[in-house]
Design an enzyme around this catalytic site. Structure first.
Site, PDB file in Angstrom:
ATOM      1  N   GLU A   1       6.891 -19.115  13.066  1.00  9.35           N
ATOM      2  CA  GLU A   1       6.668 -18.780  11.651  1.00  9.35           C
ATOM      3  C   GLU A   1       7.184 -17.369  11.425  1.00  9.35           C
ATOM      4  O   GLU A   1       6.728 -16.434  12.091  1.00  9.35           O
ATOM      5  CB  GLU A   1       5.171 -18.864  11.335  1.00  9.35           C
TER       6      GLU A   1
ATOM      7  N   ARG B   1      -4.452  -1.219  -0.623  1.00  5.29           N
ATOM      8  CA  ARG B   1      -3.620  -2.240   0.001  1.00  5.29           C
ATOM      9  C   ARG B   1      -4.354  -3.557  -0.087  1.00  5.29           C
ATOM     10  O   ARG B   1      -5.330  -3.788   0.625  1.00  5.29           O
ATOM     11  CB  ARG B   1      -3.336  -1.860   1.458  1.00  5.29           C
TER      12      ARG B   1
ATOM     13  N   GLU C   1      11.485   7.543  -2.435  1.00  2.00           N
ATOM     14  CA  GLU C   1      10.053   7.265  -2.258  1.00  2.00           C
ATOM     15  C   GLU C   1       9.253   8.561  -2.135  1.00  2.00           C
ATOM     16  O   GLU C   1       8.136   8.658  -2.645  1.00  2.00           O
ATOM     17  CB  GLU C   1       9.831   6.372  -1.039  1.00  2.00           C
TER      18      GLU C   1
ATOM     19  N   GLU D   1      10.358  -7.153   9.555  1.00  4.64           N
ATOM     20  CA  GLU D   1      10.307  -5.828   8.928  1.00  4.64           C
ATOM     21  C   GLU D   1      10.584  -4.717   9.937  1.00  4.64           C
ATOM     22  O   GLU D   1       9.969  -4.677  11.000  1.00  4.64           O
ATOM     23  CB  GLU D   1       8.932  -5.559   8.293  1.00  4.64           C
TER      24      GLU D   1
ATOM     25  N   GLU E   1       5.617   0.260 -11.518  1.00  2.00           N
ATOM     26  CA  GLU E   1       4.567   0.057 -12.512  1.00  2.00           C
ATOM     27  C   GLU E   1       3.283  -0.528 -11.927  1.00  2.00           C
ATOM     28  O   GLU E   1       2.233  -0.467 -12.557  1.00  2.00           O
ATOM     29  CB  GLU E   1       5.068  -0.812 -13.677  1.00  2.00           C
TER      30      GLU E   1
END
Lengths: 179, 179
Positions: free
Chosen positions: B38, B64, B92, B119, B140
């Site tokens: 997966e 989070r 950022e 990632e 936003e």
């Protein structure tokens, strides 16, 4: 209310897998607007900074399909349902490296990808290692190779991207800071 | 052939989201058996160890949803399509902290959750910071609070789980090792 809390208005299960599951939550933001959060759920894991009598760090190399490459990591593995992290740490160390340990100390817990996953890793330090005569079996879909490196070698591997894994980069730095 | 390579026999797309996607691959293991993997795909991210003139580490606190808590992290964010990591890092840092920097150095790249996700985080060190007059807007759906802590404070926060994030725990250790 927790700081900046995002309350779930609705949760949509997308997939329930063997290792991870996926859901999408509609959330209410602190400014009253709505947004969506894609969330991977994971059982959590342990990782072990295992240090040999010679002061070397025990590492395992394994293929990581998600990255399509083999990478070098500290021994680690998923928590089984109801399993205490300390037990998982001893089990994974044994399965992946053939080492048992007389000393196992909890170090800290951290989230690996808080932007999209609930996975946390409980980190342990294993010392006073001994080789287990009848090594425990790996999972049937697991293939690993054992390495033992000095702190300097680990540091060099981090710089040269031989170590390409967050928990292992942390472990290499931790070893250096706690020599 | 790459070490322990797992060749995909078939790939099933499960979900394509705003931030992540999910697929399940049927793979051929090195022992000739088959298994399923997966895999979460993610565009990759940057994170910035930003150090003030006083030698403090710049942190942001944000909620989070995956963890259902707010946590303290070094500034970080996803790569936009085609964006150079260095540009993402500057963007950022500016959006989340209001700081620009005269010095930005690439440190290293690591995978955050190689067991189930592709990632990677590109880590940068930002120094010679300056406050930006007209601060860039956050996304936003993003709400953050700025903190600046000494190396000792960061270390204490890691121990007491105030810092509960792998890249930030790494940053705190890195600061200590490179004081």
């Amino acid at each position: 209310m927790k700081k900046f809390e995002e309350k779930s208005l609705h949760s949509t299960p997308i997939y329930a897998g063997k290792v991870i599951s996926l859901k999408v939550d509609d959330v209410l933001l602190p400014n009253g607007k709505e947004s969506k959060r894609e969330i991977v759920t994971h059982p959590g894991a342990v990782a072990v900074i295992a240090i040999t009598a010679e002061g070397k760090l025990v590492l395992v190399e394994q293929y990581r399909k998600a990255l399509e490459r083999s990478i070098i990591e500290i021994p680690a593995g998923k928590l089984e349902p109801g399993e205490a992290p300390e037990h998982t740490a001893r089990r994974e160390l044994e399965e992946e490296t053939g080492y048992g340990c007389h000393s196992l100390t909890y170090l800290q817990t951290f989230a690996t990808s808080p932007g999209f996953a609930d996975e946390v890793i409980h980190l342990f330090v294993a010392q006073d290692l001994y080789k287990i005569e009848a090594k425990a079996e790996l999972d049937e879909d697991e293939f690993v190779e054992l390495l033992e490196v000095t702190v300097e070698e680990a540091e060099k591997m981090v710089k040269e991207q031989g170590i390409f894994d967050a928990k292992t980069a942390f472990a290499a730095l931790w070893m250096k800071a706690n020599q």
